[in-house]
Design a protein around this motif. Structure first.
Motif, PDB file in Angstrom:
ATOM      1  N   ASN A 129       0.884  -1.151   0.000  1.00  0.00           N
ATOM      2  CA  ASN A 129       0.000   0.000   0.000  1.00  0.00           C
ATOM      3  C   ASN A 129       0.929   1.209   0.000  1.00  0.00           C
ATOM      4  OD1 ASN A 129      -1.629   2.229   0.738  1.00  0.00           O
ATOM      5  ND2 ASN A 129      -3.037   0.910   1.851  1.00  0.00           N
ATOM      6  N   PRO A 130       0.852   2.057  -1.031  1.00  0.00           N
ATOM      7  CA  PRO A 130       1.757   3.198  -1.092  1.00  0.00           C
ATOM      8  C   PRO A 130       1.412   4.321  -0.122  1.00  0.00           C
ATOM      9  CG  PRO A 130       0.187   3.334  -2.873  1.00  0.00           C
ATOM     10  CD  PRO A 130      -0.058   2.011  -2.175  1.00  0.00           C
ATOM     11  N   GLY A 131       0.359   4.148   0.663  1.00  0.00           N
ATOM     12  CA  GLY A 131      -0.107   5.211   1.533  1.00  0.00           C
ATOM     13  C   GLY A 131      -0.897   6.219   0.717  1.00  0.00           C
ATOM     14  N   SER A 132      -1.053   7.397   1.235  1.00  0.00           N
ATOM     15  CA  SER A 132      -1.807   8.441   0.542  1.00  0.00           C
ATOM     16  C   SER A 132      -0.860   9.554   0.103  1.00  0.00           C
ATOM     17  CB  SER A 132      -2.876   9.025   1.462  1.00  0.00           C
ATOM     18  OG  SER A 132      -3.461  10.173   0.872  1.00  0.00           O
ATOM     19  N   ALA A 133      -1.016   9.975  -1.146  1.00  0.00           N
ATOM     20  CA  ALA A 133      -0.206  11.082  -1.658  1.00  0.00           C
ATOM     21  C   ALA A 133      -0.727  12.427  -1.182  1.00  0.00           C
ATOM     22  CB  ALA A 133      -0.177  11.036  -3.184  1.00  0.00           C
ATOM     23  N   SER A 134      -1.871  12.436  -0.478  1.00  0.00           N
ATOM     24  CA  SER A 134      -2.432  13.713  -0.027  1.00  0.00           C
ATOM     25  C   SER A 134      -2.706  13.778   1.466  1.00  0.00           C
ATOM     26  CB  SER A 134      -3.723  14.018  -0.784  1.00  0.00           C
ATOM     27  OG  SER A 134      -4.707  13.065  -0.469  1.00  0.00           O
ATOM     28  N   CYS A 135      -3.315  12.731   2.015  1.00  0.00           N
ATOM     29  CA  CYS A 135      -3.757  12.805   3.410  1.00  0.00           C
ATOM     30  C   CYS A 135      -3.555  11.464   4.124  1.00  0.00           C
ATOM     31  CB  CYS A 135      -5.222  13.248   3.479  1.00  0.00           C
ATOM     32  SG  CYS A 135      -6.306  12.414   2.299  1.00  0.00           S
ATOM     33  N   ARG A 137      -2.915   8.622   6.992  1.00  0.00           N
ATOM     34  CA  ARG A 137      -3.537   8.405   8.301  1.00  0.00           C
ATOM     35  C   ARG A 137      -2.625   7.634   9.250  1.00  0.00           C
ATOM     36  NH1 ARG A 137      -9.066   6.274   5.566  1.00  0.00           N
ATOM     37  NH2 ARG A 137      -9.839   8.299   4.887  1.00  0.00           N
ATOM     38  N   ASP A 138      -1.369   7.469   8.865  1.00  0.00           N
ATOM     39  CA  ASP A 138      -0.467   6.652   9.678  1.00  0.00           C
ATOM     40  C   ASP A 138       0.621   7.468  10.370  1.00  0.00           C
ATOM     41  OD1 ASP A 138       1.032   7.293   7.438  1.00  0.00           O
ATOM     42  OD2 ASP A 138       1.369   5.215   6.814  1.00  0.00           O
ATOM     43  N   GLY A 139       0.488   8.788  10.383  1.00  0.00           N
ATOM     44  CA  GLY A 139       1.477   9.623  11.047  1.00  0.00           C
ATOM     45  C   GLY A 139       2.693   9.928  10.193  1.00  0.00           C
ATOM     46  N   ASN A 140       2.741   9.393   8.982  1.00  0.00           N
ATOM     47  CA  ASN A 140       3.843   9.649   8.060  1.00  0.00           C
ATOM     48  C   ASN A 140       3.475  10.772   7.103  1.00  0.00           C
ATOM     49  OD1 ASN A 140       5.761   7.630   8.852  1.00  0.00           O
ATOM     50  ND2 ASN A 140       4.361   6.106   8.020  1.00  0.00           N
ATOM     51  N   PRO A 141       4.483  11.336   6.417  1.00  0.00           N
ATOM     52  CA  PRO A 141       4.187  12.323   5.381  1.00  0.00           C
ATOM     53  C   PRO A 141       3.474  11.665   4.200  1.00  0.00           C
ATOM     54  CG  PRO A 141       6.504  12.401   6.032  1.00  0.00           C
ATOM     55  CD  PRO A 141       5.911  11.171   6.640  1.00  0.00           C
ATOM     56  N   PRO A 142       2.926  12.456   3.287  1.00  0.00           N
ATOM     57  CA  PRO A 142       2.360  11.895   2.062  1.00  0.00           C
ATOM     58  C   PRO A 142       3.404  11.012   1.370  1.00  0.00           C
ATOM     59  CG  PRO A 142       1.783  14.202   2.238  1.00  0.00           C
ATOM     60  CD  PRO A 142       2.772  13.914   3.336  1.00  0.00           C
ATOM     61  N   SER A 143       2.928   9.969   0.691  1.00  0.00           N
ATOM     62  CA  SER A 143       3.865   8.986   0.151  1.00  0.00           C
ATOM     63  C   SER A 143       3.373   8.358  -1.136  1.00  0.00           C
ATOM     64  CB  SER A 143       4.117   7.897   1.192  1.00  0.00           C
ATOM     65  OG  SER A 143       2.900   7.239   1.539  1.00  0.00           O
ATOM     66  N   TYR A 144       4.272   7.599  -1.753  1.00  0.00           N
ATOM     67  CA  TYR A 144       3.971   6.788  -2.926  1.00  0.00           C
ATOM     68  C   TYR A 144       4.849   5.550  -2.871  1.00  0.00           C
ATOM     69  CZ  TYR A 144       8.163   8.891  -5.085  1.00  0.00           C
ATOM     70  OH  TYR A 144       9.438   9.315  -5.364  1.00  0.00           O
ATOM     71  N   GLY A 145       4.578   4.602  -3.726  1.00  0.00           N
ATOM     72  CA  GLY A 145       5.339   3.366  -3.724  1.00  0.00           C
ATOM     73  C   GLY A 145       6.181   3.205  -4.971  1.00  0.00           C
ATOM     74  N   VAL A 146       7.246   2.450  -4.815  1.00  0.00           N
ATOM     75  CA  VAL A 146       8.095   2.070  -5.937  1.00  0.00           C
ATOM     76  C   VAL A 146       8.144   0.547  -5.961  1.00  0.00           C
ATOM     77  CG1 VAL A 146      10.398   2.191  -6.966  1.00  0.00           C
ATOM     78  CG2 VAL A 146       9.480   4.165  -5.735  1.00  0.00           C
ATOM     79  N   LEU A 147       7.802  -0.013  -7.098  1.00  0.00           N
ATOM     80  CA  LEU A 147       7.848  -1.454  -7.316  1.00  0.00           C
ATOM     81  C   LEU A 147       8.879  -1.707  -8.403  1.00  0.00           C
ATOM     82  CD1 LEU A 147       6.725  -4.379  -7.106  1.00  0.00           C
ATOM     83  CD2 LEU A 147       4.944  -3.675  -8.718  1.00  0.00           C
ATOM     84  N   GLU A 148       9.924  -2.439  -8.058  1.00  0.00           N
ATOM     85  CA  GLU A 148      10.978  -2.793  -9.012  1.00  0.00           C
ATOM     86  C   GLU A 148      10.893  -4.289  -9.265  1.00  0.00           C
ATOM     87  OE1 GLU A 148      13.508  -0.897 -10.386  1.00  0.00           O
ATOM     88  OE2 GLU A 148      13.470   0.933  -9.189  1.00  0.00           O
ATOM     89  N   ILE A 149      10.799  -4.654 -10.533  1.00  0.00           N
ATOM     90  CA  ILE A 149      10.780  -6.057 -10.916  1.00  0.00           C
ATOM     91  C   ILE A 149      11.936  -6.273 -11.883  1.00  0.00           C
ATOM     92  CG2 ILE A 149       9.478  -7.923 -11.981  1.00  0.00           C
ATOM     93  CD1 ILE A 149       6.916  -6.446 -11.145  1.00  0.00           C
ATOM     94  N   THR A 150      12.906  -7.086 -11.450  1.00  0.00           N
ATOM     95  CA  THR A 150      14.079  -7.360 -12.274  1.00  0.00           C
ATOM     96  C   THR A 150      14.298  -8.869 -12.331  1.00  0.00           C
ATOM     97  OG1 THR A 150      15.684  -7.359 -10.456  1.00  0.00           O
ATOM     98  CG2 THR A 150      15.135  -5.215 -11.431  1.00  0.00           C
ATOM     99  N   SER A 151      15.283  -9.284 -13.077  1.00  0.00           N
ATOM    100  CA  SER A 151      15.617 -10.704 -13.147  1.00  0.00           C
ATOM    101  C   SER A 151      16.113 -11.219 -11.798  1.00  0.00           C
ATOM    102  CB  SER A 151      16.659 -10.958 -14.226  1.00  0.00           C
ATOM    103  OG  SER A 151      17.823 -10.202 -13.962  1.00  0.00           O
ATOM    104  N   ALA A 152      16.589 -10.315 -10.940  1.00  0.00           N
ATOM    105  CA  ALA A 152      17.062 -10.699  -9.612  1.00  0.00           C
ATOM    106  C   ALA A 152      15.930 -10.843  -8.602  1.00  0.00           C
ATOM    107  CB  ALA A 152      18.075  -9.685  -9.100  1.00  0.00           C
ATOM    108  N   LYS A 164      10.560  12.717   7.149  1.00  0.00           N
ATOM    109  CA  LYS A 164       9.843  12.515   8.393  1.00  0.00           C
ATOM    110  C   LYS A 164      10.627  13.207   9.522  1.00  0.00           C
ATOM    111  CE  LYS A 164       7.835   8.727  11.000  1.00  0.00           C
ATOM    112  NZ  LYS A 164       7.694   7.291  11.094  1.00  0.00           N
ATOM    113  N   THR A 165       9.947  13.961  10.348  1.00  0.00           N
ATOM    114  CA  THR A 165      10.588  14.644  11.458  1.00  0.00           C
ATOM    115  C   THR A 165      10.827  13.654  12.583  1.00  0.00           C
ATOM    116  OG1 THR A 165       9.448  16.672  10.876  1.00  0.00           O
ATOM    117  CG2 THR A 165      10.404  16.568  13.076  1.00  0.00           C
ATOM    118  N   MET A 166      12.045  13.629  13.075  1.00  0.00           N
ATOM    119  CA  MET A 166      12.386  12.712  14.166  1.00  0.00           C
ATOM    120  C   MET A 166      12.457  13.508  15.479  1.00  0.00           C
ATOM    121  SD  MET A 166      12.525   9.990  12.428  1.00  0.00           S
ATOM    122  CE  MET A 166      13.242   8.731  13.411  1.00  0.00           C
TER     123      MET A 166
END
Length: 167
Positions: A129-135, A137-152, A164-166
């Protein structure tokens, strides 16, 4: 193959556009719903990337003709289940989503809806789940996902739009 996974933009175009602009080398963009108006606007504004996009309908895409779920064959021997997730009860369990992926020969299951980012490997399936790019609900900044599919192999990762602020 590098796939950028976006969900739940909810009429917040700016972050959506930022994600696309940050990933000019992507082979594909998948929007997992609740953002069809932004998706259509982006395709008009950036026709050069429109052919790289796939879109599935979210629960807030009321008059959309987009499919609720897509099965996408990529690279040799890999299949993706892409859905918003509301029809699979992802707010309470991932069991139905995983079952649908298994029944359709998928090794990757992508969903949104919860606005909470997640990357796991369950029962032979990469679940993201890439999370939400706008709002989010998990306390993290807006986000997206990266899916890499290779021969490996397959890699899933969530990328935050702002650090993310620590404390």
């Amino acid at each position: 193959m590098r796939i950028i996974v976006i969900s739940d933009t909810h009429q917040y175009y700016r972050n959506f556009e930022t994600i696309v602009l940050r990933n000019p080398d992507a082979d594909m963009f998948l929007h997992l719903g609740d953002g069809e108006s932004e998706y259509q606007l982006l395709c008009r504004n950036m026709p050069e990337v429109a052919d790289k996009f796939r879109y599935v309908k979210g629960n807030c895409d009321y008059s959309s003709d987009a499919p609720l779920t897509e099965l996408i064959d990529v690279a040799p021997n890999h299949r993706i289940l892409a859905t918003h997730g509301h029809r699979y009860r992802v707010n309470s369990t991932l069991d139905y989503l995983e079952q649908e992926a298994l029944e359709n020969g998928c090794d990757v299951a992508l969903y949104g809806h919860t606005h909470e980012s997640r990357c796991t490997y369950e029962n032979g399936i990469y679940v993201m789940n890439p999370g939400s790019a706008s709002c989010p609900r998990d306390g993290n900044p807006p986000s997206y996902g990266v899916l890499e599919i290779t021969s490996a192999g397959i890699m899933t990762n969530v990328v935050f739009l702002t650090p993310k602020t620590m404390f």
